[in-house]
Write a protein that holds these residues in place. Sequence first.
Motif, short mmCIF file in Angstrom:
data_model
loop_
_atom_site.label_atom_id
_atom_site.label_comp_id
_atom_site.label_asym_id
_atom_site.label_seq_id
_atom_site.Cartn_x
_atom_site.Cartn_y
_atom_site.Cartn_z
N VAL A 155 -0.13 -13.41 -22.20
CA VAL A 155 0.52 -14.46 -21.40
C VAL A 155 0.93 -13.91 -20.04
O VAL A 155 0.74 -14.58 -19.01
CB VAL A 155 1.76 -15.02 -22.15
CG1 VAL A 155 2.57 -15.94 -21.24
CG2 VAL A 155 1.34 -15.76 -23.41
N ALA A 159 -0.37 -15.48 -16.59
CA ALA A 159 0.64 -16.12 -15.75
C ALA A 159 0.72 -15.48 -14.38
O ALA A 159 1.04 -16.15 -13.39
CB ALA A 159 2.01 -16.06 -16.44
N ALA A 224 -5.98 -20.53 -30.93
CA ALA A 224 -5.66 -20.57 -29.51
C ALA A 224 -6.20 -19.33 -28.78
O ALA A 224 -6.77 -19.44 -27.69
CB ALA A 224 -4.15 -20.68 -29.31
N VAL A 228 -9.32 -18.82 -25.62
CA VAL A 228 -8.89 -18.41 -24.29
C VAL A 228 -10.07 -18.26 -23.34
O VAL A 228 -10.03 -18.72 -22.18
CB VAL A 228 -8.08 -17.09 -24.35
CG1 VAL A 228 -7.99 -16.43 -22.97
CG2 VAL A 228 -6.68 -17.36 -24.88
N ALA A 234 -7.87 -23.75 -19.41
CA ALA A 234 -6.64 -23.91 -20.17
C ALA A 234 -6.18 -22.60 -20.80
O ALA A 234 -5.40 -22.61 -21.75
CB ALA A 234 -6.85 -24.96 -21.27
N LEU A 236 -4.13 -20.16 -19.90
CA LEU A 236 -2.70 -19.88 -19.92
C LEU A 236 -1.98 -20.75 -20.94
O LEU A 236 -1.13 -20.27 -21.69
CB LEU A 236 -2.09 -20.10 -18.53
CG LEU A 236 -0.57 -19.90 -18.42
CD1 LEU A 236 -0.17 -18.50 -18.88
CD2 LEU A 236 -0.09 -20.15 -16.99
N MET A 237 -2.33 -22.03 -20.97
CA MET A 237 -1.69 -22.94 -21.93
C MET A 237 -2.01 -22.53 -23.36
O MET A 237 -1.16 -22.60 -24.25
CB MET A 237 -2.16 -24.38 -21.68
CG MET A 237 -1.64 -25.00 -20.39
SD MET A 237 0.18 -25.15 -20.37
CE MET A 237 0.64 -23.75 -19.35
N LEU A 238 -3.24 -22.10 -23.59
CA LEU A 238 -3.63 -21.66 -24.93
C LEU A 238 -2.87 -20.40 -25.33
O LEU A 238 -2.40 -20.28 -26.47
CB LEU A 238 -5.14 -21.39 -24.96
CG LEU A 238 -6.04 -22.62 -24.95
CD1 LEU A 238 -7.49 -22.23 -24.66
CD2 LEU A 238 -5.94 -23.38 -26.27
N LEU A 240 0.06 -19.42 -24.15
CA LEU A 240 1.45 -19.82 -24.38
C LEU A 240 1.61 -20.49 -25.74
O LEU A 240 2.60 -20.24 -26.45
CB LEU A 240 1.92 -20.77 -23.28
CG LEU A 240 2.36 -20.13 -21.95
CD1 LEU A 240 2.57 -21.20 -20.89
CD2 LEU A 240 3.63 -19.31 -22.16
N ALA A 241 0.64 -21.34 -26.10
CA ALA A 241 0.69 -22.00 -27.41
C ALA A 241 0.64 -20.97 -28.53
O ALA A 241 1.35 -21.07 -29.53
CB ALA A 241 -0.46 -22.99 -27.54
#
Length: 278
Positions: A155, A159, A224, A228, A234, A236-238, A240-241
């Motif tokens: 992450v 990020a 998730a 990646v 997506a 970063l969202m993956l 984070l999930a």
Amino acid sequence: MQIHWPLVVSTACQRVGLGLFICAFVLGSPVPLSVVAWITLGLLAVGGIASIFHLQRPQRFFNAFSNFKSHLTQEAFITPFLGLALLVCGLNGVLYDLGGATFVVGLVTALLAAAFLVCTGLAYQMGSRPAWNTPFVLALFLLTALEAGMIGVVVLWLASIGAVPALFVGLALVAVVACVICQAAYVNRMRHVGYGVNVNTTEAPYRPTFITWVVTGAVVPLLALALVFAVPAAALMLALAAWLACAAGIAAWTVLFFKGAHKVKMFPMYPVDLNLDM
């Protein structure tokens, strides 16, 4: 055993926060270690507040220092030094510049974090709780911290610079798989632990918690992380999930951990456990 919700929160925050710092220090991160130290301190603060609700009375905290052979006492003894070390790391580059000493301070902090996790894991290996009286407990504490830390590093990379080395994602996947294997072995052991306290996690009242762990602690993080690179937009969202699911999975596992911690039954013919801790 009664579920101690403050301990569920505190131990989850400890493993996520300390695991992140250790992995970021060992593997490296584009985010400064001082920033990671503040994230860790924030998570430990949340865990500390939860612990206060568990202790309820201040004298219980001081009682924790009464027996230095106890792993709980050792954990309490390490805590202020760990907090101070994290604070020193966090202020580096803000109030002062440690220069070449940055690595040494980071190393000391990482070692204190590892020692804290070891003491916490060992503190739960109780002879009066057959399900906990196994090296699996320490292994689980360390592996869940490693899992959360590795995903957290992924992450941080995404990020900060929008990309992450494939090796780090691979290591995070390996950590999740290793953790799931160890947890599955622990579940299997609970079914055959004996002493009249066997636990089948696929039956009531354990089943809902077990399913929650399977989803949040295994399925979501693995899926998730695997996506990646398949869905870079997506990523970063993956990640984070996966990290949030990992934290939820640690909490769910800890709830299951408490639910299955029955005391040794000297009189197993009785449906209610009448025994004192042994």
